[in-house]
Design a protein around this motif. Structure first.
Motif, short mmCIF file in Angstrom:
data_model
loop_
_atom_site.label_atom_id
_atom_site.label_comp_id
_atom_site.label_asym_id
_atom_site.label_seq_id
_atom_site.Cartn_x
_atom_site.Cartn_y
_atom_site.Cartn_z
N GLN A 42 -0.32 18.23 -9.34
CA GLN A 42 -0.71 20.28 -9.66
C GLN A 42 0.24 21.11 -9.04
O GLN A 42 0.87 22.24 -8.97
N VAL A 43 1.90 20.05 -8.05
CA VAL A 43 2.71 20.67 -6.90
C VAL A 43 3.47 20.41 -7.74
O VAL A 43 4.85 21.28 -8.15
N PHE A 89 8.87 26.52 -1.67
CA PHE A 89 7.35 25.88 -1.17
C PHE A 89 8.66 26.57 0.65
O PHE A 89 7.19 27.06 1.04
N ALA A 121 4.73 28.55 0.69
CA ALA A 121 3.27 27.69 1.11
C ALA A 121 3.79 27.13 2.30
O ALA A 121 2.61 27.59 2.85
N THR A 132 4.74 18.58 3.73
CA THR A 132 3.63 19.45 3.80
C THR A 132 3.04 18.78 4.88
O THR A 132 2.19 19.92 5.53
#
Length: 341
Positions: free
Chosen positions: A27-28, A117, A121, A265
């Motif tokens: 998905q990322v 990101f 994110a 992450t």
């Protein structure tokens, strides 16, 4: 043997971690990295890299002791994030456009987070504070450029590659733009593949690399879950908390650092959600984690370098120094950039 035993003891947790890692990849990482991998392969085949090499050689050589072709890697690496810089460096080495010393310098400061990101994110998703993005960006990318300047002293006795020593014929003064176009044309003729074959090869090479990246993400996701379930993460967090206390850093951020050592992450998310600490400390730890990259990224880079004679140790040292520099820049720039709520 320890991980095999832990897999037998915690099978459900391992399965959930594996699915979670696979979900992150699909998905990322896959939609974010796959297009860049394909495009980079096409640009190499079309000779665009050689075009930028000629144009940027007067800038890259005195600053970073790198051929101008490294400027393309810097641009792509900073724009698309890890491990694109390592991938392109390995490709340049395979084409004998950089030697070992130049490749090690290049991969050391082009392995960075991508802006999407860092902003989307980390700043917005994890910290819920878009005003934090400029500080993290300056600290992270500025620290990377400082690493590039420092790495120019790496292997100083190592001779420059033959490609970078080539000089234009005497008595022929042409504009650098004309020379760049000529270099691109010659590289395209040397490659010789038709566009259809070039696109097919680019997709196949990108898919092979994405499978490696996905496998490493799943493996490290399972390892982190096993260490957490087995209590090892708790012990490491307690030990690191004592060390951080000596430097005046909040104990609540120890868990973020431990997670960030393994996976960027998870570490950035933990730093954004840490309670009972100042935002400046949270941002500094996030900058360190982004610049360190996590062992998952290290494994991806090591797998890419394994096909070359580029060594992993200089990259490891550069990541650690980059993390410390980025962390220090956060503290230095915090007041100058104004209060961040």
């Amino acid at each position: 043997m320890l991980f095999v035993l832990l897999l037998a003891v915690f099978p459900a947790a391992s399965l959930e971690a594996s699915i979670r890692g696979l979900s992150i990849w699909w998905q990322v990482l896959f939609p974010a990295l796959f297009p860049f991998f394909v495009i980079s392969e096409l640009l190499l085949g079309f000779g665009i890299v050689h075009f930028f090499g000629k144009l940027l050689d007067p800038l890259m050589r005195p600053l970073f002791r790198l051929p101008g072709i490294g400027g393309f890697v810097v641009t792509m690496g900073y724009a698309s994030g890890y491990p694109v810089g390592a991938r392109l460096t390995a490709q340049l080495w395979e084409q004998r456009l950089v030697n070992r010393a130049e490749g090690e310098r290049l991969v050391a400061f082009t392995t960075t987070s991508d802006p999407i990101f860092l902003i989307g994110a980390v700043s917005v998703g994890f910290f819920h504070n878009v005003a934090l993005a400029p500080l993290l960006a300056v600290s992270h990318y500025g620290g990377g450029l400082l690493i590039g300047l420092m790495m120019r002293f790496h292997d100083r006795k190592y001779e420059s590659s033959a490609h970078t020593q080539a000089a234009p014929p005497a008595g022929r003064r042409k504009s650098r733009l004309v020379e760049a176009v000529k270099a691109m044309h010659e590289a395209r003729l040397l490659d010789g593949r038709p566009i259809g074959r070039l696109l097919q090869d680019a997709v196949q090479a990108a898919l092979r690399l994405m499978i490696v990246v996905g496998g490493l993400v799943v493996v490290f996701s399972v390892i982190m879950e096993l260490l957490t379930s087995g209590g090892a993460i708790g012990v490491l967090t307690h030990i690191l908390g004592g060390i951080m206390n000596l430097f005046g850093l909040p104990l609540s951020l120890a868990n973020a650092v431990i997670n960030g050592l393994f996976e960027v992450t998870l570490g950035a998310q933990a730093s954004g959600s840490a309670a009972g600490t100042s935002l400046v400390h949270q941002a500094a730890i996030a900058a360190f984690i982004l610049s360190w990259g996590g062992l998952s990224v290290h494994a991806q880079v090591a797998s890419l370098l394994s096909r070359t004679n580029l060594r992993y140790i200089p990259f490891l040292i550069a990541r650690l120094v980059h993390g410390i520099l980025a962390m220090a820049l956060v503290y230095l720039l915090w007041n100058s950039l104004g209060p961040i709520g």
